[in-house]
Design an enzyme around this catalytic site. Structure first.
Site, PDB file in Angstrom:
ATOM      1  N   ARG A 142       0.831  -1.209   0.000  1.00 29.26           N
ATOM      2  CA  ARG A 142       0.000   0.000   0.000  1.00 29.26           C
ATOM      3  C   ARG A 142       0.864   1.257   0.000  1.00 29.26           C
ATOM      4  O   ARG A 142       0.429   2.332  -0.404  1.00 29.26           O
ATOM      5  CB  ARG A 142      -0.938   0.004   1.211  1.00 29.26           C
ATOM      6  N   TYR A 163     -11.591  20.161 -16.436  1.00 37.90           N
ATOM      7  CA  TYR A 163     -12.187  18.884 -16.038  1.00 37.90           C
ATOM      8  C   TYR A 163     -12.978  19.073 -14.735  1.00 37.90           C
ATOM      9  O   TYR A 163     -12.427  19.556 -13.748  1.00 37.90           O
ATOM     10  CB  TYR A 163     -11.101  17.820 -15.856  1.00 37.90           C
ATOM     11  N   LYS A 197      -5.636   8.446 -20.178  1.00 37.99           N
ATOM     12  CA  LYS A 197      -5.843   9.024 -21.511  1.00 37.99           C
ATOM     13  C   LYS A 197      -4.636   8.735 -22.416  1.00 37.99           C
ATOM     14  O   LYS A 197      -4.227   7.600 -22.522  1.00 37.99           O
ATOM     15  CB  LYS A 197      -6.109  10.533 -21.360  1.00 37.99           C
TER      16      LYS A 197
HETATM   17  C1  LIG Z   1      -8.027  16.645 -17.811  1.00 31.95           C
HETATM   18  C2  LIG Z   1      -8.413  15.541 -16.880  1.00 31.95           C
HETATM   19  N1  LIG Z   1      -7.885  15.508 -15.659  1.00 31.95           N
HETATM   20  C3  LIG Z   1      -8.198  14.523 -14.797  1.00 31.95           C
HETATM   21  C4  LIG Z   1      -9.093  13.520 -15.127  1.00 31.95           C
HETATM   22  C5  LIG Z   1      -9.421  12.439 -14.137  1.00 31.95           C
HETATM   23  O1  LIG Z   1      -8.743  11.259 -14.484  1.00 31.95           O
HETATM   24  P1  LIG Z   1      -9.244   9.781 -14.130  1.00 31.95           P
HETATM   25  O2  LIG Z   1     -10.511   9.536 -14.883  1.00 31.95           O
HETATM   26  O3  LIG Z   1      -8.090   8.911 -14.524  1.00 31.95           O
HETATM   27  O4  LIG Z   1      -9.500   9.749 -12.655  1.00 31.95           O
HETATM   28  C6  LIG Z   1      -9.657  13.520 -16.393  1.00 31.95           C
HETATM   29  C7  LIG Z   1     -10.612  12.458 -16.782  1.00 31.95           C
HETATM   30  O5  LIG Z   1     -11.331  12.582 -17.752  1.00 31.95           O
HETATM   31  C8  LIG Z   1      -9.312  14.551 -17.290  1.00 31.95           C
HETATM   32  O6  LIG Z   1      -9.839  14.611 -18.529  1.00 31.95           O
END
Ligand SMILES: Cc1ncc(COP(=O)(O)O)c(C=O)c1O
Length: 356
Positions: free
Chosen positions: A49, A101, A196
């Site tokens: 962990r 986001y 992504k």
């Molecule tokens: C720009 C951006 N930051 C953070 C995140 C969050 O990532 P995760 O879905 O891996 O938790 C996303 C998810 O779409 C995102 O597009």
């Protein structure tokens, strides 16, 4: 030749691999273990962990790509939470994007505000952020922003944030460290959803934080261990394996995005507000209505109607369907995959004809 002199694609290909020695695999397989043999005093290496070998190999690779030590997390949001919740205490002020986001905004409003932290919501705009700096201790930006694809001057912003006595955190999910290295531009921390383009196969949820030095990362590392937000061996191994193709994936996605941008620019009869910041394979455009957007998505043969972006398969969505972003009803966020350009352009051209 030192590793730092390599081009980013070569760097990603070799990052974090085991030292060259007879019998060593290029990339060791995942180590599935919770406790590890540990004699003597307590040490984080004794329990997965806190840290484990597969994550450490991936973090070594991330450190090479980002230009500073890195920690892997169970998701981009786990990484985001770790930064915000470990660095901010009651009485602090944080500047957070109003148009990026939505997860970061939600954490700020739902969990930081009620704990006595002042939250300033500011659009992704250099001047607006500058105006919000007095009294702030942390500034969170996303550039390019998702979904509007606005871009900031990170180098200038970092200098201003530091002059105001604050720290700058950059969400670098869209560009990836292949195209943009915020730590080099002066940011204190960089966060990314590796879900992504960084891993790019739409088969893993993962995130990371990188910092200028181990000291900057220390509270975030502690938070990760105590909250159990580390990424597991299977995810970190898959992510590390995917880094080898980062350069070729991003190059093809960019070439596809450029070709699509050219196609869309010709269709002024139907398409408005075409945006492509040249930092990855994601572009955006507006069709006349939500119904046009739905017809367009249904008519695409090679483009998956799905959220997320950065994968090897082209995907797109009518972003307004989530109700979380201030976008036009017909706004499409389009993520180019690694299809042969001619096929992707032909597919999108057909879908535009069909939706008009
Ligand atoms: C720009 C951006 N930051 C953070 C995140 C969050 O990532 P995760 O879905 O891996 O938790 C996303 C998810 O779409 C995102 O597009």
């Amino acid at each position: 030749m030192s590793r730092e002199e390599l081009q980013p694609g070569t760097r990603a290909l070799h990052a974090g691999l085991a030292p060259v020695a007879d019998g060593n695999p290029f990339l060791a397989g995942p180590t599935f273990a919770a406790p590890f043999h540990l004699s003597g005093e307590g040490d984080p290496s004794g329990y997965a962990r806190y840290e484990h070998p597969t994550s450490q190999a991936y973090e070594a690779a991330l450190a090479v790509l980002e230009g500073g030590p890195a920690l892997a997390f169970a998701s981009g949001m786990a990484a985001t939470s770790a930064v915000l919740l470990s660095l901010l205490t009651p009485g602090d002020t944080v500047v957070v994007p109003s148009d990026a986001y939505p997860g970061v905004r939600d954490i700020a409003e739902k969990f930081l505000g009620p704990r006595g932290i002042e939250v300033r919501l500011v659009p992704t705009d250099d001047r607006a952020i500058r105006a919000a700096l007095p009294g702030a201790s942390l500034v969170w930006v996303e550039s390019p922003s998702n979904p509007a694809l606005d871009v900031l001057d990170l180098t200038a912003l970092a200098a201003e944030v530091h002059a105001a006595g604050a720290r700058l955190v950059v969400d670098n999910t869209l560009a990836t460290p292949y195209l943009q290295r915020p730590l080099e531009q002066g940011a204190d921390l960089v966060m990314a959803s590796g879900t992504k383009a960084l891993t790019g196969h739409s088969d893993v949820i993962i995130g990371h934080v990188a910092g200028r030095d181990a000291e900057t990362l220390a509270p975030i590392r502690e938070w990760r261990g105590l909250h159990g937000a580390i990424a597991g061996p299977m995810e970190t191994w898959l992510a590390h394996r995917s880094l080898a193709t980062l350069g070729v994936r991003v190059e093809r996605q960019q070439a596809n995005a450029q070709a699509l941008r050219d196609l869309l620019a010709e269709r002024i009869d139907l398409v408005h507000d075409v945006r492509w910041p040249r930092l990855g394979g994601v572009l955006g455009f507006t069709l006349p209505s939500a119904a046009h957007a739905e017809r367009f998505l249904a008519a695409c043969g090679l483009v998956v109607n799905a959220t997320s972006f950065g994968g090897v398969h082209a995907s797109a969505e009518r972003r307004g369907r989530w109700g979380t972003d201030d976008v036009a009803p017909g706004w499409i966020r389009f993520s180019c995959g690694i299809e042969d350009t001619v096929d992707l352009v032909a597919d999108v051209a057909r879908a535009l004809d069909a939706c008009g």
